[in-house]
Design a protein around this motif. Structure first.
Motif, PDB file in Angstrom:
ATOM      1  N   ARG A  83       3.193   4.305  -2.133  1.00 30.01           N
ATOM      2  CA  ARG A  83       3.988   4.636  -3.320  1.00 30.01           C
ATOM      3  C   ARG A  83       5.159   3.670  -3.426  1.00 30.01           C
ATOM      4  NH1 ARG A  83       3.377   9.718  -5.316  1.00 30.01           N
ATOM      5  NH2 ARG A  83       5.498   9.834  -6.074  1.00 30.01           N
ATOM      6  N   ASP A 102      -8.496   7.569 -11.028  1.00 27.91           N
ATOM      7  CA  ASP A 102      -7.141   7.170 -11.399  1.00 27.91           C
ATOM      8  C   ASP A 102      -7.167   6.090 -12.481  1.00 27.91           C
ATOM      9  OD1 ASP A 102      -4.488   6.520 -11.604  1.00 27.91           O
ATOM     10  OD2 ASP A 102      -4.131   6.485  -9.436  1.00 27.91           O
ATOM     11  N   LYS A 125       0.833  -1.203   0.000  1.00 26.16           N
ATOM     12  CA  LYS A 125       0.000   0.000   0.000  1.00 26.16           C
ATOM     13  C   LYS A 125       0.871   1.257   0.000  1.00 26.16           C
ATOM     14  CE  LYS A 125      -3.460   1.547   3.341  1.00 26.16           C
ATOM     15  NZ  LYS A 125      -4.233   1.103   4.468  1.00 26.16           N
ATOM     16  N   GLN A 166      -2.813  -1.683  -2.995  1.00 29.05           N
ATOM     17  CA  GLN A 166      -3.436  -0.353  -2.998  1.00 29.05           C
ATOM     18  C   GLN A 166      -2.330   0.681  -3.193  1.00 29.05           C
ATOM     19  OE1 GLN A 166      -5.992   0.370   0.394  1.00 29.05           O
ATOM     20  NE2 GLN A 166      -5.920   2.564   0.070  1.00 29.05           N
ATOM     21  N   GLU A 192     -12.164   9.063  -3.422  1.00 26.45           N
ATOM     22  CA  GLU A 192     -10.997   9.838  -2.983  1.00 26.45           C
ATOM     23  C   GLU A 192     -11.249  10.530  -1.663  1.00 26.45           C
ATOM     24  OE1 GLU A 192      -9.017  12.169  -5.988  1.00 26.45           O
ATOM     25  OE2 GLU A 192      -9.949  10.911  -7.509  1.00 26.45           O
ATOM     26  N   TYR A 204      -8.039   1.032  -6.482  1.00 25.31           N
ATOM     27  CA  TYR A 204      -7.660   2.227  -7.246  1.00 25.31           C
ATOM     28  C   TYR A 204      -8.655   3.333  -6.922  1.00 25.31           C
ATOM     29  CZ  TYR A 204     -11.548   0.911 -10.229  1.00 25.31           C
ATOM     30  OH  TYR A 204     -12.803   0.593 -10.677  1.00 25.31           O
ATOM     31  N   GLU A 205      -8.172   4.579  -6.967  1.00 24.08           N
ATOM     32  CA  GLU A 205      -9.065   5.712  -6.720  1.00 24.08           C
ATOM     33  C   GLU A 205      -9.930   5.937  -7.951  1.00 24.08           C
ATOM     34  OE1 GLU A 205      -6.857   9.067  -5.276  1.00 24.08           O
ATOM     35  OE2 GLU A 205      -6.336   8.019  -3.418  1.00 24.08           O
ATOM     36  N   GLU A 244      -0.745   4.105  -4.952  1.00 21.48           N
ATOM     37  CA  GLU A 244      -1.134   5.360  -5.594  1.00 21.48           C
ATOM     38  C   GLU A 244      -0.232   5.644  -6.791  1.00 21.48           C
ATOM     39  OE1 GLU A 244       0.940   8.680  -2.827  1.00 21.48           O
ATOM     40  OE2 GLU A 244      -0.632   7.501  -1.865  1.00 21.48           O
ATOM     41  N   TYR A 245       0.986   5.070  -6.745  1.00 17.40           N
ATOM     42  CA  TYR A 245       1.907   5.216  -7.867  1.00 17.40           C
ATOM     43  C   TYR A 245       3.015   4.181  -7.743  1.00 17.40           C
ATOM     44  CZ  TYR A 245       5.201   7.046 -11.224  1.00 17.40           C
ATOM     45  OH  TYR A 245       6.049   7.153 -12.296  1.00 17.40           O
TER      46      TYR A 245
END
Length: 126
Positions: free
Chosen positions: A29, A101, A27, A62, A126, A97-98, A64-65
């Motif tokens: 980055r 995104d 979870k 999970q 989000e 994913y958000e 974010e990038y």
């Protein structure tokens, strides 16, 4: 098996590997300086877990990038888990994913098309 927990940093994700519960969580980055070095202990743990896995294994991703080299390492993790699935164990990947995104959604779809594992795409607000 021992549970491994790695707290997140600005460049590396939070990781929890729980062999007693059959649970893997990644979870945050993932842009480590050296992805192979960061993920190798996780892949080794999954290798060892594969010797006596739980009947049901859940993987929550999970992110974010993540960078390209991390994506290769994540694919390696999925390949190890695919071996369990082929042996008849239940393996479930939950890809979070958000809602806005598209890149993360498409990354999940890409993995889903490459790997033979049950994939659940889970949209988060989000």
């Amino acid at each position: 098996m021992e549970t491994i927990i790695r707290e997140d940093t600005p460049k590396t994700p939070y990781v929890r590997l729980d062999g007693e519960k059959g649970f893997v969580e990644i979870k945050g980055r993932s842009i480590p300086e050296n992805s192979v070095e960061f993920y190798k202990p996780l892949i080794d743990w999954i290798d060892e877990y594969g010797n006596s896995p739980k009947d049901n294994t859940v993987i929550n991703i999970q992110l974010e990038y993540f960078n390209t080299s991390s994506s290769k390492c994540i694919l390696d993790i999925f390949k190890k888990l695919e071996l369990l699935f082929k042996k008849g164990y239940k393996v479930q990947v939950n890809w979070y994913y958000e809602e806005d995104d598209e890149d993360m959604f498409e990354a999940g779809e890409d993995y889903q098309s490459i790997i033979n594992l049950p994939f659940k795409m889970i949209e988060m607000e989000e």
